[in-house]
Design a protein around this motif. Structure first.
Motif, PDB file in Angstrom:
ATOM      1  N   ILE A  48     -86.264-108.788  66.016  1.00  0.00           N
ATOM      2  CA  ILE A  48     -87.374-107.837  65.958  1.00  0.00           C
ATOM      3  C   ILE A  48     -88.086-107.764  67.305  1.00  0.00           C
ATOM      4  CG2 ILE A  48     -89.583-107.310  64.857  1.00  0.00           C
ATOM      5  CD1 ILE A  48     -88.575-108.712  62.355  1.00  0.00           C
ATOM      6  N   HIS A  49     -88.394-108.934  67.866  1.00  0.00           N
ATOM      7  CA  HIS A  49     -89.171-108.973  69.111  1.00  0.00           C
ATOM      8  C   HIS A  49     -88.448-108.300  70.267  1.00  0.00           C
ATOM      9  CE1 HIS A  49     -92.162-111.321  67.202  1.00  0.00           C
ATOM     10  NE2 HIS A  49     -91.557-112.489  67.267  1.00  0.00           N
ATOM     11  N   ALA A  50     -87.116-108.473  70.373  1.00  0.00           N
ATOM     12  CA  ALA A  50     -86.375-107.920  71.507  1.00  0.00           C
ATOM     13  C   ALA A  50     -86.522-106.407  71.564  1.00  0.00           C
ATOM     14  CB  ALA A  50     -84.895-108.311  71.403  1.00  0.00           C
ATOM     15  N   TYR A  51     -86.478-105.767  70.407  1.00  0.00           N
ATOM     16  CA  TYR A  51     -86.644-104.311  70.352  1.00  0.00           C
ATOM     17  C   TYR A  51     -88.085-103.917  70.645  1.00  0.00           C
ATOM     18  CZ  TYR A  51     -86.687 -99.573  68.371  1.00  0.00           C
ATOM     19  OH  TYR A  51     -86.841 -98.220  68.178  1.00  0.00           O
ATOM     20  N   ALA A  52     -89.019-104.551  69.960  1.00  0.00           N
ATOM     21  CA  ALA A  52     -90.415-104.152  70.091  1.00  0.00           C
ATOM     22  C   ALA A  52     -90.967-104.421  71.493  1.00  0.00           C
ATOM     23  CB  ALA A  52     -91.266-104.883  69.050  1.00  0.00           C
ATOM     24  N   LEU A  53     -90.522-105.519  72.127  1.00  0.00           N
ATOM     25  CA  LEU A  53     -91.055-105.858  73.444  1.00  0.00           C
ATOM     26  C   LEU A  53     -90.550-104.917  74.531  1.00  0.00           C
ATOM     27  CD1 LEU A  53     -91.031-109.764  73.402  1.00  0.00           C
ATOM     28  CD2 LEU A  53     -93.006-108.287  73.769  1.00  0.00           C
ATOM     29  N   THR A  54     -89.242-104.659  74.561  1.00  0.00           N
ATOM     30  CA  THR A  54     -88.746-103.738  75.581  1.00  0.00           C
ATOM     31  C   THR A  54     -89.258-102.324  75.316  1.00  0.00           C
ATOM     32  OG1 THR A  54     -86.680-103.513  74.310  1.00  0.00           O
ATOM     33  CG2 THR A  54     -86.677-105.037  76.171  1.00  0.00           C
ATOM     34  N   PHE A  55     -89.347-101.961  74.065  1.00  0.00           N
ATOM     35  CA  PHE A  55     -89.888-100.654  73.702  1.00  0.00           C
ATOM     36  C   PHE A  55     -91.339-100.547  74.159  1.00  0.00           C
ATOM     37  CE2 PHE A  55     -90.797 -97.721  69.798  1.00  0.00           C
ATOM     38  CZ  PHE A  55     -90.994 -96.661  70.655  1.00  0.00           C
ATOM     39  N   GLY A  56     -92.173-101.465  73.684  1.00  0.00           N
ATOM     40  CA  GLY A  56     -93.589-101.413  74.031  1.00  0.00           C
ATOM     41  C   GLY A  56     -93.855-101.650  75.503  1.00  0.00           C
ATOM     42  N   GLY A  57     -93.112-102.586  76.108  1.00  0.00           N
ATOM     43  CA  GLY A  57     -93.359-102.933  77.503  1.00  0.00           C
ATOM     44  C   GLY A  57     -92.950-101.861  78.487  1.00  0.00           C
ATOM     45  N   LEU A  58     -91.947-101.059  78.148  1.00  0.00           N
ATOM     46  CA  LEU A  58     -91.439-100.050  79.081  1.00  0.00           C
ATOM     47  C   LEU A  58     -91.895 -98.635  78.738  1.00  0.00           C
ATOM     48  CD1 LEU A  58     -87.796-101.373  79.570  1.00  0.00           C
ATOM     49  CD2 LEU A  58     -89.730-101.613  81.122  1.00  0.00           C
ATOM     50  N   LEU A  59     -92.723 -98.501  77.718  1.00  0.00           N
ATOM     51  CA  LEU A  59     -93.153 -97.163  77.309  1.00  0.00           C
ATOM     52  C   LEU A  59     -93.945 -96.443  78.394  1.00  0.00           C
ATOM     53  CD1 LEU A  59     -94.030 -97.556  73.540  1.00  0.00           C
ATOM     54  CD2 LEU A  59     -92.689 -95.711  74.526  1.00  0.00           C
ATOM     55  N   LEU A  60     -94.817 -97.157  79.082  1.00  0.00           N
ATOM     56  CA  LEU A  60     -95.590 -96.511  80.137  1.00  0.00           C
ATOM     57  C   LEU A  60     -94.678 -96.013  81.250  1.00  0.00           C
ATOM     58  CD1 LEU A  60     -98.709 -98.847  80.384  1.00  0.00           C
ATOM     59  CD2 LEU A  60     -98.622 -96.518  79.490  1.00  0.00           C
ATOM     60  N   LEU A  61     -93.643 -96.800  81.573  1.00  0.00           N
ATOM     61  CA  LEU A  61     -92.662 -96.354  82.559  1.00  0.00           C
ATOM     62  C   LEU A  61     -91.912 -95.126  82.037  1.00  0.00           C
ATOM     63  CD1 LEU A  61     -91.156 -96.785  85.230  1.00  0.00           C
ATOM     64  CD2 LEU A  61     -89.609 -98.323  84.014  1.00  0.00           C
ATOM     65  N   GLY A  62     -91.567 -95.145  80.755  1.00  0.00           N
ATOM     66  CA  GLY A  62     -90.887 -93.999  80.161  1.00  0.00           C
ATOM     67  C   GLY A  62     -91.742 -92.747  80.198  1.00  0.00           C
ATOM     68  N   GLY A  63     -93.034 -92.891  79.905  1.00  0.00           N
ATOM     69  CA  GLY A  63     -93.927 -91.742  79.950  1.00  0.00           C
ATOM     70  C   GLY A  63     -94.085 -91.188  81.354  1.00  0.00           C
ATOM     71  N   ALA A  64     -94.221 -92.091  82.343  1.00  0.00           N
ATOM     72  CA  ALA A  64     -94.334 -91.647  83.735  1.00  0.00           C
ATOM     73  C   ALA A  64     -93.048 -90.975  84.199  1.00  0.00           C
ATOM     74  CB  ALA A  64     -94.669 -92.843  84.631  1.00  0.00           C
ATOM     75  N   ALA A  65     -91.904 -91.529  83.785  1.00  0.00           N
ATOM     76  CA  ALA A  65     -90.624 -90.934  84.160  1.00  0.00           C
ATOM     77  C   ALA A  65     -90.446 -89.555  83.519  1.00  0.00           C
ATOM     78  CB  ALA A  65     -89.475 -91.860  83.746  1.00  0.00           C
ATOM     79  N   ALA A  66     -90.931 -89.402  82.286  1.00  0.00           N
ATOM     80  CA  ALA A  66     -90.840 -88.099  81.619  1.00  0.00           C
ATOM     81  C   ALA A  66     -91.654 -87.049  82.366  1.00  0.00           C
ATOM     82  CB  ALA A  66     -91.312 -88.215  80.173  1.00  0.00           C
ATOM     83  N   ASP A  67     -92.845 -87.430  82.836  1.00  0.00           N
ATOM     84  CA  ASP A  67     -93.671 -86.500  83.598  1.00  0.00           C
ATOM     85  C   ASP A  67     -93.049 -86.189  84.961  1.00  0.00           C
ATOM     86  OD1 ASP A  67     -95.567 -86.367  81.593  1.00  0.00           O
ATOM     87  OD2 ASP A  67     -96.819 -87.950  82.444  1.00  0.00           O
ATOM     88  N   ARG A  68     -92.341 -87.163  85.530  1.00  0.00           N
ATOM     89  CA  ARG A  68     -91.775 -86.987  86.876  1.00  0.00           C
ATOM     90  C   ARG A  68     -90.427 -86.276  86.865  1.00  0.00           C
ATOM     91  NH1 ARG A  68     -89.582 -85.679  90.538  1.00  0.00           N
ATOM     92  NH2 ARG A  68     -89.346 -86.576  92.633  1.00  0.00           N
ATOM     93  N   TYR A  69     -89.542 -86.612  85.911  1.00  0.00           N
ATOM     94  CA  TYR A  69     -88.174 -86.094  85.931  1.00  0.00           C
ATOM     95  C   TYR A  69     -87.891 -85.046  84.853  1.00  0.00           C
ATOM     96  CZ  TYR A  69     -87.555 -90.167  88.907  1.00  0.00           C
ATOM     97  OH  TYR A  69     -87.680 -91.107  89.909  1.00  0.00           O
ATOM     98  N   GLY A  70     -88.839 -84.808  83.967  1.00  0.00           N
ATOM     99  CA  GLY A  70     -88.646 -83.825  82.909  1.00  0.00           C
ATOM    100  C   GLY A  70     -88.502 -84.492  81.559  1.00  0.00           C
ATOM    101  N   ARG A  71     -89.241 -83.993  80.584  1.00  0.00           N
ATOM    102  CA  ARG A  71     -89.274 -84.650  79.263  1.00  0.00           C
ATOM    103  C   ARG A  71     -87.982 -84.461  78.498  1.00  0.00           C
ATOM    104  NH1 ARG A  71     -95.266 -82.149  79.322  1.00  0.00           N
ATOM    105  NH2 ARG A  71     -96.160 -83.784  80.629  1.00  0.00           N
ATOM    106  N   ARG A  72     -87.352 -83.281  78.617  1.00  0.00           N
ATOM    107  CA  ARG A  72     -86.075 -83.060  77.948  1.00  0.00           C
ATOM    108  C   ARG A  72     -85.016 -84.016  78.500  1.00  0.00           C
ATOM    109  NH1 ARG A  72     -81.686 -80.038  79.506  1.00  0.00           N
ATOM    110  NH2 ARG A  72     -80.303 -79.278  77.841  1.00  0.00           N
TER     111      ARG A  72
END
Length: 439
Positions: A48-72
């Protein structure tokens, strides 16, 4: 226009269902997974933790990347990674293989989830359409988490635990197909996302959870050091993952504080309730999963009711009211005893909890993205997902350590977390929020 908005909403709904499903689908199957791959009792929680930690920990990077490289682009990339990781997890031969696959699933989810929510916020900016779109998102989000327990139990008992991982492959492909025909969107920010900051934040959260689970103070000290360093990096970098000024928006801050504590309570409740039904009442995985069906239906009913009520009531009112009802359900849950029954100790509390949680899901997502400028929509979306996932991970680690095998105590503490979330939301969220104008 209607067809385009329908395609967008269906794609986002499928993607969100997948993300939510994988947060809970392994819960009922944990005993079988432990036996099949030779996990220790503390070690199997890292599925459980392996999924939730990488998901939660990298979400801000994912959001910034979506704004920078395109959400689609991020949505399609995240779904692809998720499908490959799910296949690898089903083929795992050792505990490390499965934990690595679950971590990779979290990376894929961290890319697709904020991109999907940002697309939703941009595609439905205001009015009745926004209330309806976020209501659908909330219902699917909740149904994925609740039905994950049902699906996981059935697959574990009748097909084997590996299908708990395999089931996500066709779901990811089903979401990928309509995503490929969505119109491409333009990046809304410039500059490279802060990868070092993301790594520091994820490493700090991982060590913090490890220190809590193993009650190791030195590990927790190192974790806090890394998290402090993360904050310092965010203050000095040119393109931070989280601009401090974003949290000055009271809607964003209040919604995320509530989401953090609600995520902790809900994720922990699935864990305690699953163990109670299997280890105390003696039900098998499939029957345990079936017993969560009223919860799934209750969440969907609450989310649908929130759509109707959202035309007349402010989101703040629905969020607080739904949170209080959820806490009341947990208070009933906390009365379970070793000689109790499903009907008396689980069914009624689960329905009350589910309706309350469904009522506040859509409003909290809508509130967390209210008043946010377009260049930060991905970041605000990722922050909301991040607060929920990090809350889920920390909540399970802390409450699991405190309550141990006392499932009633664990569920009572879940209610206390919801009450704290409601209190913070009431104090922080702006009072002057108007309902959607009907016209």
């Amino acid at each position: 226009m209607f067809r385009k908005s329908g395609l967008l909403l269906s794609t986002i709904a499928l993607a969100q269902f997948l993300v939510s499903l994988d947060l809970s689908v392994v819960n009922v199957g944990l005993p079988a997974i432990a036996a099949g791959l030779g996990f220790t009792a503390p070690g199997v929680t890292w599925v459980i933790h392996a999924y939730a930690l990488t998901f939660g920990g990298l979400l801000l990077l994912g959001g910034a990347a979506a704004d920078r490289y395109g959400r689609r682009t991020l949505l399609i990339g995240g779904l692809t990674v998720f499908a490959v990781a799910s296949l690898a997890g089903g083929l795992a031969q050792q505990p490390a293989h499965l934990i690595a696959a679950r971590a990779a699933q979290g990376i894929g989810a961290a890319a697709l989830a904020p991109a999907a929510l940002a697309l939703l916020s941009a595609g439905f900016p205001a009015g009745r359409a926004r209330v309806r779109a976020f209501g659908v998102w909330a219902a699917v989000n909740a149904a994925g988490g609740a039905l994950g327990v049902l699906i996981g139990g059935a697959l574990t008992e009748w097909a084997g635990w590996r299908w708990v991982m395999f089931v996500s492959v066709p779901m990811a492909l089903a979401a990928l197909a309509p995503g490929l025909v969505l119109p491409a969107d333009r990046p809304v920010t410039a500059g490279r996302p802060d990868v070092p900051g993301a790594l520091l934040g994820t490493a700090g959260m991982t060590l913090l959870v490890l220190g809590i689970v193993r009650t190791h103070p030195y590990t927790m000290i190192v974790a806090l050091g890394l998290l402090i360093l993360f904050v310092l990096v965010q203050r000095r970098t040119t393109h931070p993952l989280l601009r401090p000024g974003l949290l000055a928006n009271r809607s964003v801050a209040g919604a995320n504080l509530f989401n953090l504590l609600a995520g902790a309570g809900m994720a922990s409740s699935f864990y305690f309730a699953s163990l109670y039904l299997q280890h105390v009442l003696g039900h098998g995985p499939a029957r345990t999963g079936l017993m969560f069906l009223p919860f799934a239906l209750g969440v969907v009913a609450g989310a649908v009711a929130a759509i109707r009520l959202g035309y007349r009531l402010p989101a703040r009112t629905l969020l607080i009211g739904g949170g209080l009802l959820t806490a009341a359900g947990f208070a009933l849950f906390g009365r379970i005893t070793p000689d109790g029954t499903y009907l008396g100790g689980v069914l009624l509390p689960s329905i009350v909890t589910a309706i309350g949680f469904g009522l506040c899901l859509g409003p909290v997502a809508s509130t967390a993205t209210t008043g946010v400028a377009a260049p930060e929509a991905g970041t605000a979306s990722s922050l909301l997902n991040s607060s929920r996932q990090l809350g889920a991970t920390l909540g399970l680690a802390v409450l699991g350590t405190i309550a141990g095998a006392d499932h009633g105590l664990g569920l009572t503490l879940c209610g206390a977390l919801l009450l704290a979330g409601v209190l913070l939301a009431a104090l922080v969220l702006p009072r002057r929020t108007a309902p959607v104008t009907v016209g």
